[in-house]
Design a protein around this motif. Structure first.
Motif, PDB file in Angstrom:
ATOM      1  N   SER A  42       0.848  -1.187   0.000  1.00 48.60           N
ATOM      2  CA  SER A  42       0.000   0.000   0.000  1.00 48.60           C
ATOM      3  C   SER A  42       0.884   1.238   0.000  1.00 48.60           C
ATOM      4  O   SER A  42       2.085   1.154  -0.208  1.00 48.60           O
ATOM      5  CB  SER A  42      -0.911  -0.031   1.236  1.00 48.60           C
ATOM      6  N   SER A  46       5.762  -0.345   6.856  1.00 48.31           N
ATOM      7  CA  SER A  46       5.569  -1.199   8.020  1.00 48.31           C
ATOM      8  C   SER A  46       6.904  -1.551   8.659  1.00 48.31           C
ATOM      9  O   SER A  46       7.945  -1.496   8.019  1.00 48.31           O
ATOM     10  CB  SER A  46       4.861  -2.491   7.602  1.00 48.31           C
ATOM     11  N   ASN A  56       1.218  -0.245   7.660  1.00 50.44           N
ATOM     12  CA  ASN A  56       0.669   0.763   6.758  1.00 50.44           C
ATOM     13  C   ASN A  56       0.666   2.169   7.361  1.00 50.44           C
ATOM     14  O   ASN A  56      -0.344   2.859   7.350  1.00 50.44           O
ATOM     15  CB  ASN A  56      -0.744   0.365   6.299  1.00 50.44           C
ATOM     16  N   MET A  71      -2.183   7.727   9.760  1.00 57.69           N
ATOM     17  CA  MET A  71      -3.000   6.551   9.454  1.00 57.69           C
ATOM     18  C   MET A  71      -2.097   5.361   9.731  1.00 57.69           C
ATOM     19  O   MET A  71      -1.067   5.191   9.070  1.00 57.69           O
ATOM     20  CB  MET A  71      -3.436   6.574   7.994  1.00 57.69           C
ATOM     21  N   THR A  73      -1.917   1.169  11.703  1.00 51.31           N
ATOM     22  CA  THR A  73      -2.502   0.030  12.412  1.00 51.31           C
ATOM     23  C   THR A  73      -1.386  -0.615  13.222  1.00 51.31           C
ATOM     24  O   THR A  73      -0.297  -0.853  12.717  1.00 51.31           O
ATOM     25  CB  THR A  73      -3.107  -0.991  11.431  1.00 51.31           C
ATOM     26  N   SER A 109      -6.152   0.816  15.548  1.00 55.00           N
ATOM     27  CA  SER A 109      -5.966   1.614  14.336  1.00 55.00           C
ATOM     28  C   SER A 109      -6.255   3.078  14.617  1.00 55.00           C
ATOM     29  O   SER A 109      -7.167   3.404  15.384  1.00 55.00           O
ATOM     30  CB  SER A 109      -6.890   1.120  13.222  1.00 55.00           C
ATOM     31  N   GLY A 111      -6.792   6.809  12.458  1.00 53.48           N
ATOM     32  CA  GLY A 111      -6.935   7.500  11.182  1.00 53.48           C
ATOM     33  C   GLY A 111      -7.410   6.649  10.030  1.00 53.48           C
ATOM     34  O   GLY A 111      -7.330   7.074   8.884  1.00 53.48           O
ATOM     35  N   THR A 112      -7.906   5.445  10.292  1.00 55.20           N
ATOM     36  CA  THR A 112      -8.335   4.563   9.202  1.00 55.20           C
ATOM     37  C   THR A 112      -9.832   4.667   8.921  1.00 55.20           C
ATOM     38  O   THR A 112     -10.290   4.163   7.912  1.00 55.20           O
ATOM     39  CB  THR A 112      -7.978   3.101   9.508  1.00 55.20           C
ATOM     40  N   GLU A 113     -10.578   5.323   9.820  1.00 54.21           N
ATOM     41  CA  GLU A 113     -12.018   5.500   9.634  1.00 54.21           C
ATOM     42  C   GLU A 113     -12.361   6.968   9.831  1.00 54.21           C
ATOM     43  O   GLU A 113     -11.739   7.660  10.638  1.00 54.21           O
ATOM     44  CB  GLU A 113     -12.800   4.645  10.634  1.00 54.21           C
ATOM     45  N   LYS A 118      -8.040   9.393  15.920  1.00 57.29           N
ATOM     46  CA  LYS A 118      -6.978   9.939  15.074  1.00 57.29           C
ATOM     47  C   LYS A 118      -5.844  10.491  15.914  1.00 57.29           C
ATOM     48  O   LYS A 118      -6.040  10.912  17.051  1.00 57.29           O
ATOM     49  CB  LYS A 118      -7.514  11.063  14.187  1.00 57.29           C
ATOM     50  N   TYR A 158      -8.123   9.422   0.314  1.00 55.26           N
ATOM     51  CA  TYR A 158      -7.759   9.887   1.643  1.00 55.26           C
ATOM     52  C   TYR A 158      -8.471  11.169   2.070  1.00 55.26           C
ATOM     53  O   TYR A 158      -8.266  11.636   3.195  1.00 55.26           O
ATOM     54  CB  TYR A 158      -6.247  10.097   1.719  1.00 55.26           C
ATOM     55  N   LEU A 161     -10.166  11.294   5.406  1.00 56.00           N
ATOM     56  CA  LEU A 161      -9.313  10.941   6.548  1.00 56.00           C
ATOM     57  C   LEU A 161      -8.338  12.061   6.915  1.00 56.00           C
ATOM     58  O   LEU A 161      -7.682  11.995   7.953  1.00 56.00           O
ATOM     59  CB  LEU A 161      -8.537   9.661   6.231  1.00 56.00           C
TER      60      LEU A 161
END
Length: 169
Positions: A42, A46, A56, A71, A73, A109, A111-113, A118, A158, A161
């Motif tokens: 992506s 990592s 990511n 963003m 995880t 996680s 910033g992924t939703e 965040k 993005y 986000l």
């Protein structure tokens, strides 16, 4: 004389078949298998810090480049809880620490939703296209510095986000 010719033809055929097999399959004996190479599929990057896996990681900038949203995880694969420490240098040269508690066997996680949790950084002076150095440290493990790509929130993937712009407030 026909016996010698048949034997010569059979030997030549066997030699040609052997050369063909080695020629077509020989590369697989000396070339490393590409599917065994680790890579980030992506936009983010990592790493692992001990039993903590960071996946990511990227920063998404807002319209006026006044802030970025991380963003990221984080997978805590250990059987104990602890805190992940993120450290970066602000635009004025000061070190800034962010600490995030992690439970054992937790996946967290940021910033992924759109409405999710965040981590917004507004003092680093970042612009889309830069690499943002962040140092990650967990427990007693040696930390690692990642150069996280800063991506523009203008990209429709993005856009939702990205952090709010100072112009929007």
């Amino acid at each position: 004389m026909t016996v010698l010719t048949r034997a010569a033809r059979a030997a030549a055929s066997a030699l040609l078949a052997g050369a063909l097999i080695v020629g077509t399959a020989g590369c697989s004996f000396i070339t490393p298998t590409a599917t065994l190479n680790q890579y980030d599929p992506s936009d983010g990057i990592s790493t692992s810090v001990g039993e903590l896996k960071i996946r990511n990681a990227l920063a998404i900038s807002n319209d006026d480049n006044s802030a970025v949203s991380l963003m990221i995880t984080i997978l805590n694969t250990s059987t104990s809880s602890g805190s992940l420490r993120l450290q970066y240098e602000s635009a004025d040269g000061e070190r800034v620490d962010i600490s995030e508690p992690l439970s054992a066997d937790e996946i967290k996680s940021f910033g992924t939703e759109v409405d999710g949790e965040k981590i917004v950084i507004s003092d680093a002076g970042l612009v889309a296209g830069q690499l943002f150095p962040i140092y990650f440290q967990y427990g007693n493990e040696s930390g690692k510095e990642l150069l996280i790509p800063v991506i523009s929130g203008d990209d429709e993937i993005y856009a939702d986000l990205a952090p709010a712009s100072a112009l929007d407030e």
